[in-house]
Design a protein around this motif. Structure first.
Motif, PDB file in Angstrom:
ATOM      1  N   CYS A 163      -8.818  -7.912  42.646  1.00  0.00           N
ATOM      2  CA  CYS A 163      -9.902  -8.904  42.785  1.00  0.00           C
ATOM      3  C   CYS A 163      -9.353 -10.316  42.625  1.00  0.00           C
ATOM      4  CB  CYS A 163     -10.998  -8.649  41.757  1.00  0.00           C
ATOM      5  SG  CYS A 163     -11.982  -7.183  42.075  1.00  0.00           S
ATOM      6  N   VAL A 183     -21.523 -10.661  43.038  1.00  0.00           N
ATOM      7  CA  VAL A 183     -20.846  -9.738  43.947  1.00  0.00           C
ATOM      8  C   VAL A 183     -21.809  -8.593  44.220  1.00  0.00           C
ATOM      9  CG1 VAL A 183     -18.893  -8.151  44.196  1.00  0.00           C
ATOM     10  CG2 VAL A 183     -18.569 -10.361  43.069  1.00  0.00           C
ATOM     11  N   ASN A 184     -22.122  -8.370  45.486  1.00  0.00           N
ATOM     12  CA  ASN A 184     -23.031  -7.286  45.843  1.00  0.00           C
ATOM     13  C   ASN A 184     -22.371  -5.927  45.688  1.00  0.00           C
ATOM     14  OD1 ASN A 184     -24.911  -9.244  46.435  1.00  0.00           O
ATOM     15  ND2 ASN A 184     -24.538  -9.177  48.633  1.00  0.00           N
ATOM     16  N   TYR A 185     -21.104  -5.847  46.108  1.00  0.00           N
ATOM     17  CA  TYR A 185     -20.332  -4.631  45.857  1.00  0.00           C
ATOM     18  C   TYR A 185     -18.846  -4.904  45.998  1.00  0.00           C
ATOM     19  CZ  TYR A 185     -19.833  -3.929  50.915  1.00  0.00           C
ATOM     20  OH  TYR A 185     -19.545  -4.095  52.234  1.00  0.00           O
ATOM     21  N   MET A 186     -18.083  -4.037  45.363  1.00  0.00           N
ATOM     22  CA  MET A 186     -16.621  -4.086  45.412  1.00  0.00           C
ATOM     23  C   MET A 186     -16.155  -2.656  45.589  1.00  0.00           C
ATOM     24  SD  MET A 186     -13.963  -6.037  45.054  1.00  0.00           S
ATOM     25  CE  MET A 186     -12.537  -5.178  45.701  1.00  0.00           C
ATOM     26  N   ASP A 187     -15.347  -2.400  46.606  1.00  0.00           N
ATOM     27  CA  ASP A 187     -14.866  -1.048  46.882  1.00  0.00           C
ATOM     28  C   ASP A 187     -13.348  -1.072  46.992  1.00  0.00           C
ATOM     29  OD1 ASP A 187     -14.629   1.599  47.598  1.00  0.00           O
ATOM     30  OD2 ASP A 187     -15.690   1.398  49.510  1.00  0.00           O
ATOM     31  N   THR A 191     -23.647 -15.071  52.288  1.00  0.00           N
ATOM     32  CA  THR A 191     -23.130 -13.746  51.977  1.00  0.00           C
ATOM     33  C   THR A 191     -21.881 -13.534  52.819  1.00  0.00           C
ATOM     34  OG1 THR A 191     -25.351 -12.899  51.516  1.00  0.00           O
ATOM     35  CG2 THR A 191     -23.630 -11.266  51.931  1.00  0.00           C
ATOM     36  N   ARG A 248     -18.374 -11.000  53.561  1.00  0.00           N
ATOM     37  CA  ARG A 248     -17.692  -9.712  53.424  1.00  0.00           C
ATOM     38  C   ARG A 248     -16.200  -9.969  53.578  1.00  0.00           C
ATOM     39  NH1 ARG A 248     -18.676  -4.089  54.359  1.00  0.00           N
ATOM     40  NH2 ARG A 248     -16.855  -3.042  55.251  1.00  0.00           N
ATOM     41  N   CYS A 301     -15.167  -6.141  49.831  1.00  0.00           N
ATOM     42  CA  CYS A 301     -16.046  -6.795  48.863  1.00  0.00           C
ATOM     43  C   CYS A 301     -17.111  -7.587  49.612  1.00  0.00           C
ATOM     44  CB  CYS A 301     -15.208  -7.732  48.003  1.00  0.00           C
ATOM     45  SG  CYS A 301     -16.117  -8.651  46.768  1.00  0.00           S
ATOM     46  N   GLU A 302     -18.327  -7.530  49.121  1.00  0.00           N
ATOM     47  CA  GLU A 302     -19.369  -8.414  49.635  1.00  0.00           C
ATOM     48  C   GLU A 302     -19.815  -9.301  48.486  1.00  0.00           C
ATOM     49  OE1 GLU A 302     -23.794  -7.768  51.059  1.00  0.00           O
ATOM     50  OE2 GLU A 302     -22.379  -7.149  52.619  1.00  0.00           O
ATOM     51  N   HIS A 303     -19.741 -10.599  48.702  1.00  0.00           N
ATOM     52  CA  HIS A 303     -19.998 -11.545  47.621  1.00  0.00           C
ATOM     53  C   HIS A 303     -20.799 -12.730  48.130  1.00  0.00           C
ATOM     54  CE1 HIS A 303     -16.373 -13.617  49.300  1.00  0.00           C
ATOM     55  NE2 HIS A 303     -16.029 -12.375  49.536  1.00  0.00           N
TER      56      HIS A 303
END
Length: 156
Positions: free
Chosen positions: A62, A85-89, A122, A124, A138-140
């Protein structure tokens, strides 16, 4: 110096991230301080784990992504911070010697209803290694000034 304002973050716009070279030393140094799990500290311990070798902490990844984002566009923007952060993969292990590259793509962009001088973007971000294997997605959110807000010297 030009600054990216909300109006520059149009849906679909892609920012290329400059390559980032990962070293064993930085993996171990980060792990010692922040994520001292054995597979982030020692090659043999890494081989005995599901990661199959020494690998960077996801949290370290990250940080690497953030550096890449800063260099690509964030430091030349009217950023007022992030809404989260909406998601982190984390997709695959990041190893010493990996050369990370990636892109940040604007998913959506709009002015704030409560603070019209401020925008909510937003984004990605996708990062891959030198073999094209995805390392992370990641979407932030990015909060930045509108052109009018920037020209008027507004603050969040």
């Amino acid at each position: 110096m030009s600054k990216y304002v909300l109006e520059d973050f149009t849906e679909g716009r892609v920012f290329d991230l400059d390559p980032y070279e990962v070293t064993k030393e930085e993996i171990v140094e980060f792990a010692k301080e922040w994520d001292p799990q054995p597979f982030h500290l020692d090659e043999e311990a890494g081989k005995g784990s599901m990661l199959g070798g020494l690998s960077a902490s996801g949290w370290h990844l990250c940080g690497m992504m953030m550096r890449m984002i800063c260099d690509a566009y964030l430091l030349d923007s009217t950023s007022q911070g992030s809404g989260g952060v909406n998601y982190m993969d984390w997709k695959s292990p990041v190893r010493p010697g990996d050369r990370l590259t990636g892109t940040s793509t604007v998913v959506s962009s709009r002015a704030s209803t409560k603070k019209p001088h401020l925008g909510i973007v937003t984004i990605r971000t996708e990062v891959a290694n030198q073999r094209g294997e995805p390392a992370a997605v990641c979407e932030h959110l990015l909060l930045c000034l509108t052109r009018k807000g920037y020209n008027e010297g507004a603050a969040a």
